[in-house]
Design a protein around this motif. Structure first.
Motif, PDB file in Angstrom:
ATOM      1  N   GLU A  30      26.186  -8.193 -14.536  1.00 21.79           N
ATOM      2  CA  GLU A  30      27.506  -7.577 -14.640  1.00 21.79           C
ATOM      3  C   GLU A  30      27.993  -7.229 -13.232  1.00 21.79           C
ATOM      4  N   HIS A  31      28.929  -8.020 -12.736  1.00 20.69           N
ATOM      5  CA  HIS A  31      29.313  -7.929 -11.327  1.00 20.69           C
ATOM      6  C   HIS A  31      30.332  -6.831 -11.084  1.00 20.69           C
ATOM      7  N   MET A  32      30.333  -6.340  -9.874  1.00 23.58           N
ATOM      8  CA  MET A  32      31.250  -5.279  -9.471  1.00 23.58           C
ATOM      9  C   MET A  32      31.444  -5.336  -7.958  1.00 23.58           C
ATOM     10  N   SER A  33      32.332  -4.492  -7.480  1.00 27.07           N
ATOM     11  CA  SER A  33      32.463  -4.251  -6.051  1.00 27.07           C
ATOM     12  C   SER A  33      33.100  -2.874  -5.892  1.00 27.07           C
ATOM     13  N   THR A  34      33.366  -2.516  -4.659  1.00 30.60           N
ATOM     14  CA  THR A  34      34.087  -1.270  -4.385  1.00 30.60           C
ATOM     15  C   THR A  34      35.227  -1.570  -3.424  1.00 30.60           C
ATOM     16  N   TYR A 315      30.053 -10.470 -16.521  1.00 31.84           N
ATOM     17  CA  TYR A 315      31.318  -9.762 -16.318  1.00 31.84           C
ATOM     18  C   TYR A 315      31.730  -9.872 -14.854  1.00 31.84           C
ATOM     19  N   PRO A 316      33.003 -10.093 -14.528  1.00 28.22           N
ATOM     20  CA  PRO A 316      34.169 -10.210 -15.400  1.00 28.22           C
ATOM     21  C   PRO A 316      34.556 -11.655 -15.729  1.00 28.22           C
ATOM     22  N   TYR A 317      33.619 -12.581 -15.590  1.00 27.33           N
ATOM     23  CA  TYR A 317      33.961 -13.999 -15.686  1.00 27.33           C
ATOM     24  C   TYR A 317      33.818 -14.571 -17.094  1.00 27.33           C
TER      25      TYR A 317
END
Length: 357
Positions: A30-34, A315-317
């Motif tokens: 589940e990917h993220m960034s800031t 996520y979010p793909y």
């Protein structure tokens, strides 16, 4: 494969009826960034050869909707609540920091990991975390693995396949692998655009074909090189139900055995202690990310068993609702569904706790 749903669940004491909404669900890719990370990373020079891939990912990260989905943790929690998803194991949007010069990548990795650890500290009932590291500086990567698995309290690391066309079986990455083994840090070997030019046409560098080909290649290099004899306690996680390898395991063993008995190999081959499939089953765990297909899941269950499969959305793909519906409705026994939904992830990533309230 031709079997009905009833036959699929007929082994042992299996129940065909889907588990209800009390199922604990942990998604692990589940990917993220800031915003802080993106503000710095989008201004960093890119290593030669990685420009096209990074330009694409930067375009994705500038898209308002996708950027919000990557950076807005409160909105993600609301979406998880609506789906009945208890936890997400978060990781930096690919290709992480691996396309940057080491002098920039090392502080960027620390910046992201500090932010990720704070998210996990605030909501340990809802989030785990996979740290990002810098294979282009293996010693710094080893130090960051120790920091991530120690004071930061993360659950493993994500490495986005090759770094500048170099692979983890190569001797220079020994410090990184030794640190992962010593600190019991699972390595999620995530795809990225392949290093070979032949994949650059017709949309093939990405998820249509190149991603699984690249990650599968990397995993096979770890197996066939003898790396897993040198680091027998490594855990490698592969998405997309094993990046195609479970489909080939019998042939891989057959042809590897033939090549070791004859001069059937095109290149020199290290002597291995186990068969390739034995390394795959001992050292590798796979996830469902992006493969909501009951036939492929059935093959994976036959190849590696329920205790080596974890649920993931990517996520979010991918569509989270479709992925969770697949998990709940796939023709599985209660025990299989429980293992895939949360039990394997709890074991592999050291996650504790119960359903979120």
């Amino acid at each position: 494969m031709g079997r009905s749903s009833e036959e699929f669940v007929a082994q042992g004491d299996r129940a065909a009826a889907p588990v209800g909404h009390d199922l604990r669900v942990i998604a692990v890719e589940e990917h993220m960034s800031t915003e802080e990370f993106l503000g710095v990373a989008h201004g960093v020079d890119v290593a030669p050869g990685d420009e096209v891939e990074v330009d694409l990912l930067r375009a994705i990260e500038r898209d308002p909707d996708l950027r919000t989905r990557l950076t807005d943790i409160d909105a993600r929690l609301r979406e998880m609540d609506a789906l009945g998803q208890d936890m997400a194991v978060l990781s930096l949007n690919p290709p992480g920091v691996q396309a940057f010069p080491a002098a920039d990548a090392v502080p960027l990795a620390r910046l992201f990991n500090d932010a990720l650890a704070e998210i996990v500290r605030r909501r340990p009932d809802r989030f785990g975390g996979l740290g990002t590291v810098t294979p282009q500086d293996p010693v710094a990567a080893a130090e960051e693995i120790e920091r991530g698995m120690g004071p930061l309290g993360l659950n493993g690391v994500m490495i986005n396949s090759h770094t500048g066309g170099r692979y983890l079986d190569e001797p220079e990455f020994g410090p990184l692998l030794a640190a992962a083994e010593a600190n019991r840090a699972p390595i999620y070997l995530h795809p990225r655009a392949p290093s070979m030019p032949v994949y650059r046409d017709y949309g093939m560098p990405g998820a249509i074909w190149g991603y699984q080909a690249e990650a599968g290649l990397h995993a096979m290099r770890l197996i066939l090189s003898g790396t897993l004899d040198r680091y027998p306690d490594l855990t490698i996680v592969l998405g997309h139900l094993g990046e195609g390898i479970p489909y080939w395991l019998r042939r891989i063993d057959n042809r590897h055995g033939f090549a070791t008995r004859t001069i059937g190999a095109a290149t020199p081959m290290p002597k291995l202690s186990l068969t390739p499939s034995e390394y795959f089953r001992r050292n590798m765990v796979i996830t469902t990310s992006g493969i909501d297909d009951p036939d492929v899941l059935e093959l994976a269950l036959r190849a590696v068993g329920q205790d080596a499969i974890m649920f993931a959305i990517d996520y979010p793909y991918e569509d989270p609702a479709a992925a969770v519906t697949f998990l709940r409705d796939a023709p599985l026994s209660d025990d299989q569904r429980t293992a895939i939904a949360h039990r394997t992830a709890e074991r592999v990533f050291g996650i504790t706790g119960t359903r979120s309230g």
